[in-house]
Scaffold this motif. Structure first.
Motif, PDB file in Angstrom:
ATOM      1  N   TYR A 159       0.942  -1.376   0.171  1.00 50.86           N
ATOM      2  CA  TYR A 159      -0.133   0.085  -0.098  1.00 50.86           C
ATOM      3  C   TYR A 159       0.872   1.355  -0.076  1.00 50.86           C
ATOM      4  O   TYR A 159       0.423   2.277  -0.721  1.00 50.86           O
ATOM      5  CB  TYR A 159      -0.745   0.135   1.358  1.00 50.86           C
ATOM      6  N   ASN A 218     -14.862  -2.352   8.272  1.00 47.96           N
ATOM      7  CA  ASN A 218     -13.522  -2.044   7.741  1.00 47.96           C
ATOM      8  C   ASN A 218     -13.075  -3.073   6.535  1.00 47.96           C
ATOM      9  O   ASN A 218     -12.300  -2.449   5.563  1.00 47.96           O
ATOM     10  CB  ASN A 218     -12.459  -2.476   8.934  1.00 47.96           C
ATOM     11  N   ILE A 253     -11.893  -1.778   3.007  1.00 44.97           N
ATOM     12  CA  ILE A 253     -10.474  -2.209   2.296  1.00 44.97           C
ATOM     13  C   ILE A 253     -10.689  -2.735   0.901  1.00 44.97           C
ATOM     14  O   ILE A 253      -9.818  -2.422   0.052  1.00 44.97           O
ATOM     15  CB  ILE A 253      -9.868  -3.212   3.453  1.00 44.97           C
ATOM     16  N   GLN A 264      -9.473  -1.274  -2.643  1.00 46.24           N
ATOM     17  CA  GLN A 264      -8.188  -2.069  -3.409  1.00 46.24           C
ATOM     18  C   GLN A 264      -8.890  -1.868  -4.686  1.00 46.24           C
ATOM     19  O   GLN A 264      -7.897  -1.902  -5.601  1.00 46.24           O
ATOM     20  CB  GLN A 264      -7.902  -3.107  -2.810  1.00 46.24           C
ATOM     21  N   ILE A 278      -8.127   2.292   2.863  1.00 47.44           N
ATOM     22  CA  ILE A 278      -7.330   1.213   2.814  1.00 47.44           C
ATOM     23  C   ILE A 278      -6.264   1.100   4.197  1.00 47.44           C
ATOM     24  O   ILE A 278      -6.365   0.240   5.185  1.00 47.44           O
ATOM     25  CB  ILE A 278      -6.358   1.017   1.783  1.00 47.44           C
ATOM     26  N   CYS A 309      -8.269   1.767   7.549  1.00 49.73           N
ATOM     27  CA  CYS A 309      -8.977   0.657   8.163  1.00 49.73           C
ATOM     28  C   CYS A 309      -8.287  -0.634   8.368  1.00 49.73           C
ATOM     29  O   CYS A 309      -8.631  -1.278   9.353  1.00 49.73           O
ATOM     30  CB  CYS A 309     -10.011   0.507   6.833  1.00 49.73           C
ATOM     31  N   MET A 310      -7.045  -0.783   7.720  1.00 55.28           N
ATOM     32  CA  MET A 310      -6.061  -1.855   7.998  1.00 55.28           C
ATOM     33  C   MET A 310      -5.483  -1.652   9.430  1.00 55.28           C
ATOM     34  O   MET A 310      -5.443  -2.421  10.355  1.00 55.28           O
ATOM     35  CB  MET A 310      -4.983  -2.043   6.864  1.00 55.28           C
ATOM     36  N   SER A 332      -4.229  -9.238   0.643  1.00 56.37           N
ATOM     37  CA  SER A 332      -5.232  -9.028   1.626  1.00 56.37           C
ATOM     38  C   SER A 332      -6.389  -9.962   1.807  1.00 56.37           C
ATOM     39  O   SER A 332      -6.831 -10.346   2.797  1.00 56.37           O
ATOM     40  CB  SER A 332      -5.805  -7.434   1.348  1.00 56.37           C
TER      41      SER A 332
END
Length: 412
Positions: A227, A280, A284, A288, A321, A324-325, A387
């Motif tokens: 990312y 989340n 994500i 993506q 992304i 939230c990760m 992911s």
């Protein structure tokens, strides 16, 4: 009390973003003052990044020993002192020495605050937190531009940002008791929290378990590396690609790269509201896929305007992304190890943003900058792949844990 405390955290993240973009904005003038080679800015950046990575890796130990409040205070003091020292540096050696505490301070406070918000606040606060980082990163060049225009007084720009950092240090000193009270309250809440809300591995992990040994962590770390690599690579090489490969003017290319950053900042602000109704994990995945779609527009042989539109689309996709990760960390790997894992995530993230852009530059030097969109597509696709593999693994682990729990209760 809770509102005031959140305001302090938001202010801390604005101050975290302020120094990040100063060097790039000031370097054309600094280079002349120091009669330095152009690539020296890259070496200074790598010194800062190395300090950030190091402090991120050890942040779990430091935070457990001293607490988030004290670590945040000392880290902000380090960055403020470094920013104050830069305008008084008489040589490149002193600049390099100031870069060390600047990086060390940034890594510790970044890991500490991200973990704190992930553990104690809802997902929308994490998105808004990183939106405020974008505000700081945007204000840095604006402040610097006000001082270097006409008079080339870049030193006053650094002094101004240093003063802002010292104001935050004073605020943190006077609010230390508030951090302690909030920490005690959150600790009581965590003790009362239902077992199923404490993460997939809390029941099986202890404080002595090494974070890297927890199953699934490596998949998550690779996602963070990819990312940040994508985000930084577009920021560094986006303009060059459109100028050299698409024959867009430099000013127009720079404008569209600014739209890319605007997409990230605005997207994170909007994501904060979307998290009230969307998880989340869904955000994500959606981010993506959106980023991959935007990157595909850069690859396809489309008219320049369609290709340019790919940049803000990628920015909007990247927006949810990262926060939230980060917020998923305690859910994915348990609260017991979340603090240490957060430090590893930050270290790997900075590694991605440090190494992946130069790697593209190296590849382009042996071929052409036209490989830029293919590089972004491959990295974005790989991020989605790792992911999703992590999601499958966590879902399987959750099912196994639930089945084991049901069998144990049945046996009892």
């Amino acid at each position: 009390m809770a509102t005031l405390f959140l305001l302090i955290i938001y202010l801390a993240f604005i101050s975290l973003g302020l120094p990040d973009s100063l060097l790039g904005a000031a370097w054309p003038v600094m280079q002349v003052d120091y009669d330095a080679p152009f690539e020296m800015a890259g070496w200074l950046f790598m010194i800062i990044a190395a300090g950030t990575i190091l402090s991120s890796l050890v942040s779990g130990i430091i935070l457990r020993r001293f607490g988030t409040a004290k670590v945040t205070l000392v880290s902000c003091l380090m960055t403020a002192g470094a920013l104050l020292g830069i305008p008084f540096s008489s040589s490149l050696v002193w600049l390099a020495l100031c870069a060390v505490p600047l990086g060390l301070g940034a890594g510790a406070v970044d890991s500490g605050l991200n973990h704190y918000v992930a553990a104690h606040y809802k997902a929308h606060h994490m998105s808004w937190l990183h939106c405020f980082w974008g505000v700081g990163a945007t204000l840095g060049p604006v402040i610097m531009a006000q001082f270097i225009s006409g008079q080339n007084t870049w030193r006053h720009g650094y002094l101004t940002v240093a003063c802002i950092q010292f104001v935050l240090v004073v605020i943190l000193i006077f609010t230390l008791p508030l951090w302690v009270r909030v920490a005690k309250t959150n600790k009581r809440v965590a003790q009362l929290e239902p077992e199923e809300n404490k993460g997939y591995f809390d029941g099986n992990m202890t404080e002595s378990t090494k974070p890297i040994q927890i199953k699934g962590v490596k998949l998550g770390l690779i996602s963070f590396l990819l990312y940040c690599g994508v985000e930084a690579t577009i920021g560094l090489w986006g303009s060059s690609f459109f100028v050299d490969a698409k024959q867009i003017s430099a000013s127009d290319a720079a404008k569209w790269v600014s739209f890319y950053y605007a997409g990230i900042t605005v997207g994170r602000f909007l994501t904060g509201f979307i998290t009230f109704s969307v998880s989340n994990r869904v955000l994500i995945r959606a981010g993506q896929l959106t980023a991959l779609f935007g990157a595909t527009l850069l690859v396809l042989p489309l008219p320049p305007n369609f290709s340019l539109a790919g940049l803000p689309i990628v920015g909007l996709g990247l927006a949810p992304i990262y926060p939230c990760m980060l917020h998923e960390t305690p859910v994915r790997f348990g609260r017991k190890q979340a603090q240490s894992i957060m430090g590893f995530q930050m270290a790997v993230a900075y590694t991605g943003s440090t190494l992946m852009p130069p790697l593209l530059g190296l590849l382009a030097s042996y071929s052409t900058i036209e490989i830029f969109p293919f590089y972004i597509v491959v990295a974005a696709a790989a991020m989605l792949l790792f992911s999703e593999r992590l999601n499958v693994f966590l879902k399987r682990s959750h099912i196994e844990r639930t089945t084991t729990s049901d069998v144990n209760h049945g046996g009892a």
